[in-house]
Design a protein around this motif. Structure first.
Motif, PDB file in Angstrom:
ATOM      1  N   MET A   1      73.528   5.631 -90.451  1.00  0.00           N
ATOM      2  CA  MET A   1      72.986   5.454 -89.123  1.00  0.00           C
ATOM      3  C   MET A   1      74.107   5.070 -88.161  1.00  0.00           C
ATOM      4  N   ALA A   2      74.188   5.767 -87.044  1.00  0.00           N
ATOM      5  CA  ALA A   2      75.243   5.530 -86.074  1.00  0.00           C
ATOM      6  C   ALA A   2      75.082   4.166 -85.406  1.00  0.00           C
ATOM      7  N   TRP A   3      76.209   3.570 -85.067  1.00  0.00           N
ATOM      8  CA  TRP A   3      76.200   2.290 -84.376  1.00  0.00           C
ATOM      9  C   TRP A   3      75.726   2.498 -82.945  1.00  0.00           C
ATOM     10  N   LYS A   4      75.269   1.438 -82.314  1.00  0.00           N
ATOM     11  CA  LYS A   4      74.895   1.489 -80.901  1.00  0.00           C
ATOM     12  C   LYS A   4      76.053   0.928 -80.092  1.00  0.00           C
ATOM     13  N   PHE A   5      76.442   1.669 -79.055  1.00  0.00           N
ATOM     14  CA  PHE A   5      77.587   1.271 -78.251  1.00  0.00           C
ATOM     15  C   PHE A   5      77.185   1.040 -76.804  1.00  0.00           C
ATOM     16  N   ASP A   6      77.919   0.143 -76.149  1.00  0.00           N
ATOM     17  CA  ASP A   6      77.762  -0.154 -74.735  1.00  0.00           C
ATOM     18  C   ASP A   6      78.640   0.820 -73.966  1.00  0.00           C
ATOM     19  N   ASN A   7      78.057   1.551 -73.032  1.00  0.00           N
ATOM     20  CA  ASN A   7      78.807   2.552 -72.276  1.00  0.00           C
ATOM     21  C   ASN A   7      79.847   1.948 -71.337  1.00  0.00           C
ATOM     22  N   ASN A   8      79.799   0.633 -71.130  1.00  0.00           N
ATOM     23  CA  ASN A   8      80.731  -0.006 -70.191  1.00  0.00           C
ATOM     24  C   ASN A   8      82.029  -0.475 -70.845  1.00  0.00           C
ATOM     25  N   VAL A   9      82.115  -0.376 -72.170  1.00  0.00           N
ATOM     26  CA  VAL A   9      83.301  -0.826 -72.904  1.00  0.00           C
ATOM     27  C   VAL A   9      83.757   0.319 -73.801  1.00  0.00           C
ATOM     28  N   PRO A  10      85.073   0.609 -73.806  1.00  0.00           N
ATOM     29  CA  PRO A  10      85.550   1.690 -74.677  1.00  0.00           C
ATOM     30  C   PRO A  10      85.092   1.494 -76.127  1.00  0.00           C
ATOM     31  N   TYR A  12      86.433   2.296 -78.992  1.00  0.00           N
ATOM     32  CA  TYR A  12      87.406   1.790 -79.960  1.00  0.00           C
ATOM     33  C   TYR A  12      87.506   0.263 -79.883  1.00  0.00           C
ATOM     34  N   ILE A  13      87.329  -0.302 -78.680  1.00  0.00           N
ATOM     35  CA  ILE A  13      87.358  -1.761 -78.524  1.00  0.00           C
ATOM     36  C   ILE A  13      86.124  -2.375 -79.184  1.00  0.00           C
ATOM     37  N   GLN A  14      84.982  -1.725 -79.025  1.00  0.00           N
ATOM     38  CA  GLN A  14      83.754  -2.230 -79.638  1.00  0.00           C
ATOM     39  C   GLN A  14      83.855  -2.190 -81.163  1.00  0.00           C
ATOM     40  N   ILE A  15      84.442  -1.132 -81.700  1.00  0.00           N
ATOM     41  CA  ILE A  15      84.631  -1.035 -83.156  1.00  0.00           C
ATOM     42  C   ILE A  15      85.582  -2.142 -83.618  1.00  0.00           C
ATOM     43  N   SER A  16      86.671  -2.300 -82.903  1.00  0.00           N
ATOM     44  CA  SER A  16      87.639  -3.345 -83.221  1.00  0.00           C
ATOM     45  C   SER A  16      86.987  -4.722 -83.183  1.00  0.00           C
ATOM     46  N   ASN A  17      86.206  -4.989 -82.144  1.00  0.00           N
ATOM     47  CA  ASN A  17      85.528  -6.286 -82.018  1.00  0.00           C
ATOM     48  C   ASN A  17      84.511  -6.512 -83.128  1.00  0.00           C
ATOM     49  N   THR A  18      83.814  -5.456 -83.529  1.00  0.00           N
ATOM     50  CA  THR A  18      82.827  -5.565 -84.613  1.00  0.00           C
ATOM     51  C   THR A  18      83.517  -5.937 -85.924  1.00  0.00           C
ATOM     52  N   ILE A  19      84.599  -5.267 -86.232  1.00  0.00           N
ATOM     53  CA  ILE A  19      85.331  -5.560 -87.466  1.00  0.00           C
ATOM     54  C   ILE A  19      85.935  -6.959 -87.400  1.00  0.00           C
TER      55      ILE A  19
END
Length: 124
Positions: A1-10, A12-19
C-alpha cells in the motif's frame, strides 16, 4: 500500500523524515538493515530515484550508512539519535503550547490541563 504524502513538502523529505522518526522511536534499531531502494520505492509508491535521494540525505546526516554490496544500515550513533529525539520533542512541545495559547489558555491553565490529562482526570 502506497504511503500518503503531503503535497506541500517534497516527497523525498517526507520519506527521509519517516525513516528518521522510525530510527528515533526505535522502530528501526541500530545496525538494522534497511530495505532495498527498489523495495522502499514499491512500498511507498514512488520512483526509486526519490527514495535514493531520501537515503542519501539520511546518510549525509549520519542516520544510515552504506556497506558496499550489502546495503544500508541504521547508525549506531546513539548521541545523534538522542539529540534528534529531543529536537523533535521540542518541536512538538512548541506546537502544543502555541496551539493551547491560541485557544486562549494561560500558561497556568495549560499546565493544569496537561497535569489533569496525564493523571487521567481530564474532563470538561
Amino acid at each position: 500500500m502506497a504511503w500518503k504524502f503531503d503535497n506541500n513538502v517534497p516527497i523525498y523529505i517526507q520519506i527521509s523524515n519517516t525513516i528518521k522518526l522510525q530510527i528515533v522511536t526505535n522502530q528501526l534499531k541500530s545496525g538494522d538493515k534497511l530495505p532495498t531502494i527498489r523495495d522502499l520505492a514499491e512500498t511507498a509508491g514512488v520512483n526509486p530515484n526519490t527514495v535514493q535521494r531520501a537515503l542519501s540525505d539520511l546518510e549525509t546526516e549520519g542516520f544510515v550508512y552504506s556497506v558496499r554490496t550489502t546495503g544500508r544500515f541504521v547508525t549506531d550513533n546513539h548521541e545523534l539519535i538522542r539529540k534528534t529525539r529531543l529536537q523533535l520533542a521540542q518541536e512538538e512541545l512548541e506546537n502544543f503550547v502555541n496551539n493551547m495559547l491560541d485557544l486562549g489558555f494561560t500558561q497556568d491553565e495549560l499546565v493544569q490541563q496537561l497535569d489533569a490529562y496525564l493523571k487521567g482526570d481530564f474532563h470538561e
